[in-house]
Design a protein around this motif. Sequence first.
Motif, PDB file in Angstrom:
ATOM      1  N   VAL A   5      46.296  43.477  38.468  1.00  0.00           N
ATOM      2  CA  VAL A   5      45.882  45.030  38.058  1.00  0.00           C
ATOM      3  C   VAL A   5      44.945  44.648  36.786  1.00  0.00           C
ATOM      4  O   VAL A   5      45.477  44.157  35.849  1.00  0.00           O
ATOM      5  N   ILE A   6      43.885  45.521  37.048  1.00  0.00           N
ATOM      6  CA  ILE A   6      43.025  45.367  35.729  1.00  0.00           C
ATOM      7  C   ILE A   6      42.868  46.850  35.176  1.00  0.00           C
ATOM      8  O   ILE A   6      42.790  47.610  35.924  1.00  0.00           O
ATOM      9  N   ALA A   9      37.469  49.854  33.636  1.00  0.00           N
ATOM     10  CA  ALA A   9      36.555  49.733  34.407  1.00  0.00           C
ATOM     11  C   ALA A   9      34.961  49.594  33.689  1.00  0.00           C
ATOM     12  O   ALA A   9      34.073  50.012  34.304  1.00  0.00           O
ATOM     13  N   GLY A  10      35.112  48.791  32.761  1.00  0.00           N
ATOM     14  CA  GLY A  10      33.990  48.488  31.859  1.00  0.00           C
ATOM     15  C   GLY A  10      33.446  47.073  32.479  1.00  0.00           C
ATOM     16  O   GLY A  10      33.898  46.747  33.439  1.00  0.00           O
ATOM     17  N   LEU A  11      32.394  46.683  31.787  1.00  0.00           N
ATOM     18  CA  LEU A  11      31.789  45.401  32.699  1.00  0.00           C
ATOM     19  C   LEU A  11      32.526  44.115  32.444  1.00  0.00           C
ATOM     20  O   LEU A  11      32.530  43.524  33.545  1.00  0.00           O
ATOM     21  N   ALA A  12      33.640  44.107  31.655  1.00  0.00           N
ATOM     22  CA  ALA A  12      34.480  43.176  31.539  1.00  0.00           C
ATOM     23  C   ALA A  12      35.460  43.140  32.646  1.00  0.00           C
ATOM     24  O   ALA A  12      35.551  41.934  33.360  1.00  0.00           O
ATOM     25  N   GLY A  13      36.054  44.376  32.886  1.00  0.00           N
ATOM     26  CA  GLY A  13      36.987  44.613  33.820  1.00  0.00           C
ATOM     27  C   GLY A  13      36.391  44.374  35.372  1.00  0.00           C
ATOM     28  O   GLY A  13      36.928  43.727  36.512  1.00  0.00           O
ATOM     29  N   LEU A  14      35.141  44.830  35.402  1.00  0.00           N
ATOM     30  CA  LEU A  14      34.348  44.687  36.935  1.00  0.00           C
ATOM     31  C   LEU A  14      34.170  43.444  36.977  1.00  0.00           C
ATOM     32  O   LEU A  14      34.270  42.776  38.417  1.00  0.00           O
ATOM     33  N   THR A  15      33.617  42.747  36.037  1.00  0.00           N
ATOM     34  CA  THR A  15      33.218  41.242  36.329  1.00  0.00           C
ATOM     35  C   THR A  15      34.378  40.437  36.756  1.00  0.00           C
ATOM     36  O   THR A  15      34.319  39.724  37.281  1.00  0.00           O
ATOM     37  N   CYS A  16      35.373  40.632  36.018  1.00  0.00           N
ATOM     38  CA  CYS A  16      36.647  40.073  36.140  1.00  0.00           C
ATOM     39  C   CYS A  16      37.206  40.065  37.711  1.00  0.00           C
ATOM     40  O   CYS A  16      37.462  39.227  38.368  1.00  0.00           O
ATOM     41  N   ALA A  17      37.064  41.445  38.211  1.00  0.00           N
ATOM     42  CA  ALA A  17      37.426  41.852  39.632  1.00  0.00           C
ATOM     43  C   ALA A  17      36.556  40.951  40.498  1.00  0.00           C
ATOM     44  O   ALA A  17      37.052  40.425  41.664  1.00  0.00           O
ATOM     45  N   VAL A  22      35.883  36.564  44.694  1.00  0.00           N
ATOM     46  CA  VAL A  22      35.295  35.759  45.269  1.00  0.00           C
ATOM     47  C   VAL A  22      36.360  34.610  45.748  1.00  0.00           C
ATOM     48  O   VAL A  22      36.026  34.113  46.982  1.00  0.00           O
ATOM     49  N   GLU A  23      37.438  34.439  45.271  1.00  0.00           N
ATOM     50  CA  GLU A  23      38.373  33.541  45.422  1.00  0.00           C
ATOM     51  C   GLU A  23      39.642  34.126  46.502  1.00  0.00           C
ATOM     52  O   GLU A  23      40.767  33.793  46.764  1.00  0.00           O
ATOM     53  N   GLY A  24      39.170  35.438  46.814  1.00  0.00           N
ATOM     54  CA  GLY A  24      40.181  36.279  47.729  1.00  0.00           C
ATOM     55  C   GLY A  24      41.641  36.694  47.222  1.00  0.00           C
ATOM     56  O   GLY A  24      42.278  37.193  47.852  1.00  0.00           O
ATOM     57  N   VAL A  25      41.494  36.900  45.663  1.00  0.00           N
ATOM     58  CA  VAL A  25      42.664  37.418  45.232  1.00  0.00           C
ATOM     59  C   VAL A  25      42.419  38.866  45.013  1.00  0.00           C
ATOM     60  O   VAL A  25      41.442  39.563  44.692  1.00  0.00           O
ATOM     61  N   THR A  26      43.649  39.565  45.574  1.00  0.00           N
ATOM     62  CA  THR A  26      43.686  40.952  45.339  1.00  0.00           C
ATOM     63  C   THR A  26      43.731  41.443  44.260  1.00  0.00           C
ATOM     64  O   THR A  26      44.558  41.316  43.373  1.00  0.00           O
ATOM     65  N   CYS A  27      42.949  42.558  43.987  1.00  0.00           N
ATOM     66  CA  CYS A  27      43.130  43.077  42.504  1.00  0.00           C
ATOM     67  C   CYS A  27      42.777  44.626  42.609  1.00  0.00           C
ATOM     68  O   CYS A  27      42.022  45.312  43.459  1.00  0.00           O
ATOM     69  N   GLN A  28      43.208  45.322  41.602  1.00  0.00           N
ATOM     70  CA  GLN A  28      42.897  46.797  41.511  1.00  0.00           C
ATOM     71  C   GLN A  28      42.747  47.143  40.279  1.00  0.00           C
ATOM     72  O   GLN A  28      43.367  46.929  39.278  1.00  0.00           O
ATOM     73  N   ILE A  29      41.506  47.714  40.054  1.00  0.00           N
ATOM     74  CA  ILE A  29      41.252  48.406  38.538  1.00  0.00           C
ATOM     75  C   ILE A  29      41.729  49.880  38.589  1.00  0.00           C
ATOM     76  O   ILE A  29      41.322  50.670  39.680  1.00  0.00           O
ATOM     77  N   ILE A  30      42.304  50.062  37.234  1.00  0.00           N
ATOM     78  CA  ILE A  30      42.663  51.457  36.712  1.00  0.00           C
ATOM     79  C   ILE A  30      42.015  51.824  35.766  1.00  0.00           C
ATOM     80  O   ILE A  30      41.848  51.157  34.816  1.00  0.00           O
ATOM     81  N   GLU A  31      41.317  52.991  35.865  1.00  0.00           N
ATOM     82  CA  GLU A  31      40.408  53.698  34.624  1.00  0.00           C
ATOM     83  C   GLU A  31      40.745  55.081  34.340  1.00  0.00           C
ATOM     84  O   GLU A  31      40.943  55.777  35.098  1.00  0.00           O
ATOM     85  N   ALA A  32      40.780  55.048  33.012  1.00  0.00           N
ATOM     86  CA  ALA A  32      41.249  56.428  32.697  1.00  0.00           C
ATOM     87  C   ALA A  32      40.121  57.590  32.385  1.00  0.00           C
ATOM     88  O   ALA A  32      40.482  58.781  32.836  1.00  0.00           O
ATOM     89  N   SER A  33      38.869  57.128  32.480  1.00  0.00           N
ATOM     90  CA  SER A  33      37.740  58.267  32.778  1.00  0.00           C
ATOM     91  C   SER A  33      37.524  58.579  33.974  1.00  0.00           C
ATOM     92  O   SER A  33      38.100  58.016  34.926  1.00  0.00           O
ATOM     93  N   GLY A 210      30.113  46.193  44.716  1.00  0.00           N
ATOM     94  CA  GLY A 210      30.639  44.623  45.355  1.00  0.00           C
ATOM     95  C   GLY A 210      31.961  44.625  45.483  1.00  0.00           C
ATOM     96  O   GLY A 210      32.490  43.683  45.977  1.00  0.00           O
ATOM     97  N   LEU A 211      32.975  45.709  45.164  1.00  0.00           N
ATOM     98  CA  LEU A 211      34.269  45.751  45.365  1.00  0.00           C
ATOM     99  C   LEU A 211      34.565  46.231  46.585  1.00  0.00           C
ATOM    100  O   LEU A 211      34.074  47.310  46.820  1.00  0.00           O
ATOM    101  N   PRO A 212      35.903  45.998  47.058  1.00  0.00           N
ATOM    102  CA  PRO A 212      36.309  46.737  48.392  1.00  0.00           C
ATOM    103  C   PRO A 212      36.394  48.113  48.122  1.00  0.00           C
ATOM    104  O   PRO A 212      36.938  48.646  46.797  1.00  0.00           O
ATOM    105  N   GLU A 213      36.475  48.931  49.147  1.00  0.00           N
ATOM    106  CA  GLU A 213      36.537  50.563  48.897  1.00  0.00           C
ATOM    107  C   GLU A 213      38.084  50.629  48.573  1.00  0.00           C
ATOM    108  O   GLU A 213      38.905  49.909  49.044  1.00  0.00           O
ATOM    109  N   GLY A 214      38.393  51.546  47.649  1.00  0.00           N
ATOM    110  CA  GLY A 214      39.730  51.738  47.302  1.00  0.00           C
ATOM    111  C   GLY A 214      40.147  50.786  46.161  1.00  0.00           C
ATOM    112  O   GLY A 214      41.245  50.913  45.486  1.00  0.00           O
ATOM    113  N   GLY A 215      39.364  50.094  45.584  1.00  0.00           N
ATOM    114  CA  GLY A 215      39.628  49.016  44.729  1.00  0.00           C
ATOM    115  C   GLY A 215      39.635  49.356  43.225  1.00  0.00           C
ATOM    116  O   GLY A 215      40.000  48.611  42.292  1.00  0.00           O
TER     117      GLY A 215
END
Length: 410
Positions: A5-6, A9-17, A22-33, A210-215
């Motif tokens: 869980v990231i 959703a700024g540039l750092a969080g998006l790039t991390c995701a 790329v390696e198939g790791v499931t991740c979810q970003i949550i953003e307050a704004s 470039g992230l999956p829908e709902g990510g």
Amino acid sequence: MKNVVIVGAGLAGLTCARRLQVEGVTCQIIEASDGVGGRVRTDVVDGFRLDRGFQVLLTAYPEVQRWLDLKALDLQEFWPGAKVWNGSDWATVADPRRRWTDLFRSLSADIGSAGDKLKVVQWALQAAQGDETSHWTQPETTALAALQRRGFSTQMINAFWRPWLSGIFLEDELSTSSRMLEFVFGMFARGGTAVPAKGMGEIPRQLAGGLPEGGITLNERATAVEPGRVWTESRGAWRADHIVLALEPGAAAKLGVEDMPARWNGARCLYFAVEGRQERSPLLMLNGTSKGIVNHAAWMDAIAPDYAPANRSLLMAGIKASVQGDETDIEHAARAELAQWFGEREVAGWKLLRHSWVPQALPMRQQLNRIETGPIAPGIWRCGDACSTASIQGAMESGRRTAEHILRWV
């Protein structure tokens, strides 16, 4: 497969995701704004595209080359160089490596000596061929001391370097680390300076696309973090094997996690709507007089036509970092100065679209050392440009490096 869980959703969080994906790791970003991008956002006001604070993209950033489709962003480039206001007229200082037609105008401009201008070209040639990571190991002083050590005259520093670098570092004294100066100048020397045709907000939008829908879950404010859980206002607990805090310095402490010291430089600019669209200069304009409150300005529609509606223009006026006070007073003072630049009759008809003030625009970097990525608590990580260079490159690099450290654990 473990999940991540990231938070942010700024540039750092998006790039991390993106790197984890790329390696198939499931991740979810949550953003307050209500949108992605953090400090890199663009708003549409009366048909004008207004970035939140004046920002540009340096195409030579390695992470930009790695993660962004620059063709799809439809980048619109500034001309290399600047027009400098000397109190009564304009002088052009341009990069003859890219526009040889500007060589004579630059050499004859009353901004520094011919020796000063040759030093700029020599430095640019060296920087373009140098190692893009060498700034991390160079001796460190202030940006001002580094310019003086290179032999630039006081007149060249005050008329050109100070306003140009103040617009980048968001501080007027040039007390920023000389390592940051070497990094920034190297990026300018190696590539172009541009904005996406539809505004800087297209950069995080492309990363998010470039992230999956709902990510990405927007309007979801984190309230607390502990190993294995992120607590939010609306959903409660989000479970995760790894948690990434892609937040500004100072924000993690509010979530109950050890945090970095928070010191910031703010960004202030005024956006004016101008009737008609005449031929405008696509050069950055600098205040070379050391007087007044306006530091720099740009006709944004001359660089990127879609920043303004048809038959209208958009003038961005960047205000010096040291300026504080009532917004109305700042506007009046800025108009008075801009009237000297462009004429009273012209400026009198301009409509103020927005007084853009971003108090936490750039982490202050008087010392520049890369903060090594590692868990700050079991399964909890941190990333952002405060961990690297205070820049788009720094944010994206930190996000990628954090992801790569996590991949060693999953």
